[in-house]
Design a protein around this motif. Sequence first.
Motif, PDB file in Angstrom:
ATOM      1  N   GLN A  66      36.244  28.963  54.270  1.00 59.24           N
ATOM      2  CA  GLN A  66      35.215  29.991  54.180  1.00 59.24           C
ATOM      3  C   GLN A  66      35.454  30.935  53.005  1.00 59.24           C
ATOM      4  N   ILE A  67      36.567  30.761  52.307  1.00 60.10           N
ATOM      5  CA  ILE A  67      36.880  31.637  51.181  1.00 60.10           C
ATOM      6  C   ILE A  67      36.291  31.047  49.903  1.00 60.10           C
ATOM      7  N   SER A  68      35.348  31.745  49.336  1.00 54.00           N
ATOM      8  CA  SER A  68      34.678  31.264  48.124  1.00 54.00           C
ATOM      9  C   SER A  68      35.357  31.763  46.858  1.00 54.00           C
ATOM     10  N   ILE A  69      35.804  33.031  46.863  1.00 54.22           N
ATOM     11  CA  ILE A  69      36.420  33.621  45.670  1.00 54.22           C
ATOM     12  C   ILE A  69      37.732  34.301  46.052  1.00 54.22           C
ATOM     13  N   SER A  70      38.798  33.947  45.346  1.00 55.18           N
ATOM     14  CA  SER A  70      40.072  34.653  45.454  1.00 55.18           C
ATOM     15  C   SER A  70      40.173  35.619  44.276  1.00 55.18           C
ATOM     16  N   ILE A  71      40.396  36.895  44.566  1.00 59.51           N
ATOM     17  CA  ILE A  71      40.487  37.918  43.527  1.00 59.51           C
ATOM     18  C   ILE A  71      41.938  38.375  43.442  1.00 59.51           C
ATOM     19  N   ILE A  72      42.572  38.131  42.302  1.00 60.08           N
ATOM     20  CA  ILE A  72      43.980  38.481  42.116  1.00 60.08           C
ATOM     21  C   ILE A  72      44.070  39.820  41.403  1.00 60.08           C
ATOM     22  N   VAL A  73      44.764  40.777  42.035  1.00 56.67           N
ATOM     23  CA  VAL A  73      44.875  42.134  41.504  1.00 56.67           C
ATOM     24  C   VAL A  73      46.355  42.511  41.356  1.00 56.67           C
ATOM     25  N   PRO A  74      46.909  42.474  40.133  1.00 55.43           N
ATOM     26  CA  PRO A  74      48.276  42.954  39.921  1.00 55.43           C
ATOM     27  C   PRO A  74      48.285  44.487  39.906  1.00 55.43           C
ATOM     28  N   VAL A  75      49.326  45.080  40.476  1.00 54.05           N
ATOM     29  CA  VAL A  75      49.389  46.547  40.564  1.00 54.05           C
ATOM     30  C   VAL A  75      50.714  47.053  40.015  1.00 54.05           C
ATOM     31  N   LYS A  94      39.011  53.098  43.335  1.00 53.09           N
ATOM     32  CA  LYS A  94      37.782  52.662  42.661  1.00 53.09           C
ATOM     33  C   LYS A  94      37.781  51.144  42.478  1.00 53.09           C
ATOM     34  N   CYS A  95      38.925  50.601  42.127  1.00 53.18           N
ATOM     35  CA  CYS A  95      39.064  49.143  41.961  1.00 53.18           C
ATOM     36  C   CYS A  95      38.777  48.430  43.278  1.00 53.18           C
ATOM     37  N   PHE A  96      39.457  48.829  44.334  1.00 51.17           N
ATOM     38  CA  PHE A  96      39.294  48.175  45.638  1.00 51.17           C
ATOM     39  C   PHE A  96      37.881  48.350  46.185  1.00 51.17           C
ATOM     40  N   ASN A  97      37.348  49.555  46.060  1.00 52.55           N
ATOM     41  CA  ASN A  97      36.003  49.825  46.593  1.00 52.55           C
ATOM     42  C   ASN A  97      34.931  49.000  45.894  1.00 52.55           C
ATOM     43  N   SER A  98      35.163  48.678  44.628  1.00 53.02           N
ATOM     44  CA  SER A  98      34.170  47.875  43.903  1.00 53.02           C
ATOM     45  C   SER A  98      34.080  46.465  44.479  1.00 53.02           C
ATOM     46  N   VAL A  99      35.153  45.994  45.088  1.00 57.40           N
ATOM     47  CA  VAL A  99      35.146  44.683  45.752  1.00 57.40           C
ATOM     48  C   VAL A  99      34.604  44.815  47.175  1.00 57.40           C
ATOM     49  N   LEU A 100      35.067  45.823  47.879  1.00 56.77           N
ATOM     50  CA  LEU A 100      34.638  46.019  49.261  1.00 56.77           C
ATOM     51  C   LEU A 100      33.147  46.301  49.390  1.00 56.77           C
ATOM     52  N   SER A 101      32.532  46.813  48.345  1.00 49.21           N
ATOM     53  CA  SER A 101      31.102  47.147  48.395  1.00 49.21           C
ATOM     54  C   SER A 101      30.200  45.938  48.178  1.00 49.21           C
ATOM     55  N   GLN A 102      30.771  44.782  47.869  1.00 48.02           N
ATOM     56  CA  GLN A 102      29.977  43.595  47.578  1.00 48.02           C
ATOM     57  C   GLN A 102      29.240  43.084  48.824  1.00 48.02           C
ATOM     58  N   LYS A 103      27.980  42.691  48.640  1.00 42.75           N
ATOM     59  CA  LYS A 103      27.216  42.074  49.725  1.00 42.75           C
ATOM     60  C   LYS A 103      27.811  40.721  50.093  1.00 42.75           C
ATOM     61  N   PHE A 104      28.302  40.029  49.092  1.00 39.71           N
ATOM     62  CA  PHE A 104      28.960  38.736  49.278  1.00 39.71           C
ATOM     63  C   PHE A 104      30.286  38.976  49.993  1.00 39.71           C
ATOM     64  N   THR A 105      30.523  38.287  51.092  1.00 42.10           N
ATOM     65  CA  THR A 105      31.680  38.605  51.939  1.00 42.10           C
ATOM     66  C   THR A 105      32.782  37.551  51.936  1.00 42.10           C
ATOM     67  N   LYS A 106      32.518  36.370  51.366  1.00 35.77           N
ATOM     68  CA  LYS A 106      33.486  35.275  51.482  1.00 35.77           C
ATOM     69  C   LYS A 106      34.510  35.324  50.355  1.00 35.77           C
ATOM     70  N   TRP A 107      35.261  36.411  50.325  1.00 39.67           N
ATOM     71  CA  TRP A 107      36.298  36.580  49.321  1.00 39.67           C
ATOM     72  C   TRP A 107      37.610  36.977  49.986  1.00 39.67           C
ATOM     73  N   GLU A 108      38.685  36.792  49.259  1.00 39.53           N
ATOM     74  CA  GLU A 108      39.984  37.354  49.616  1.00 39.53           C
ATOM     75  C   GLU A 108      40.509  38.083  48.387  1.00 39.53           C
ATOM     76  N   MET A 109      41.206  39.184  48.601  1.00 43.55           N
ATOM     77  CA  MET A 109      41.777  39.937  47.484  1.00 43.55           C
ATOM     78  C   MET A 109      43.298  39.924  47.637  1.00 43.55           C
TER      79      MET A 109
END
Length: 323
Positions: free
Chosen positions: A5-14, A23-38
């Motif tokens: 069910q995971i369509s997009i994996s988003i890799i975030v180095p910190v 702001k970075c995280f919220n920009s992903v969480l606000s997406q209508k598209f839900t089939k992602w992992e960060m």
Amino acid sequence: MKNNQISISIIVPVYNVESYLEKCFNSVLSQKFTKWEMIVVNDCSPDNSQNIIDEYALKDSRIISIINEQNKGLGGARNIGLKYCKGQYIMFLDSDDFISDNSVLEQLYSQGLAYDLDVLDSRYNMLENDSVKAILPNKFKMLNEKSYTGKEYLDLVSIMPIVAWNKLYKRTFIEKHNITFKERKYEDICFTLECLFKANKIQNTEVIFYNYIVRPGSIMTSKPNKSSIEDAWSLCKDLESLYLNLNRNSQIEKSFFYSFVSISKLLSGYDNEEHKSEIISKLKRIHRKYRLQILSANKLGVKQKILLYLSPQLMSFVLNKVK
């Protein structure tokens, strides 16, 4: 969420960017598209970043927190993230940047899936002091009416962002070719060029989804030191290997020859005279080796060829004057 069910994996180095994380995280969480992992990789950040990561991971199970045992830099952190990815496509998002409106993940995924793309490329916003300074690259020929091989695409696009984060990549494509990041500064140039060259299907898109923030103290704005000079020289040698091993592709050739200029620019602001002299000697040798090839480089203009043929330092000086 199940793997299928995971369509997009988003890799975030910190690393040391706590004031940008929300702001970075919220920009992903606000997406209508839900089939992602960060997949958030804490690269031994000395600030409060991990507490912020933990707060978000508790709120949303799609956020996966990984803590490196030792600092590996952007490239190393992304390589760690690649090992955990389960999505059909992969996106790289730096933790001091953010993605645009809440429909972009759906748009990008739909285009990638519809054309079975290995890579989807785009323009991006460069932001400074909360305003758009530029949309880059300035010349980006739209070719999204059909798919191209990577070799065709590299030849057709006149100016290309050689960065990892303004693109979508098919996970199985990266795994098949075992493409990874260099664990040093300027880590994504060879990764990006290799991905583009080896792609069977690539398109670009009119969707400008990535917002790159120019900030004080970043790698791009910091004063050159011995480590950054050595990394720039390593990049030059890595590009030489790509150039020789990947059929002397014209876009890779251009990147390789331009690395001479980039090193010259860094050296102009470098104050370790002994080390500077050593790198200048190496640069002169590699410049002499490829001097004649510069004159026949397809992606260089006549003025660029002449200046670079004469001296990388001269070309760096002229480019700085033009700016």
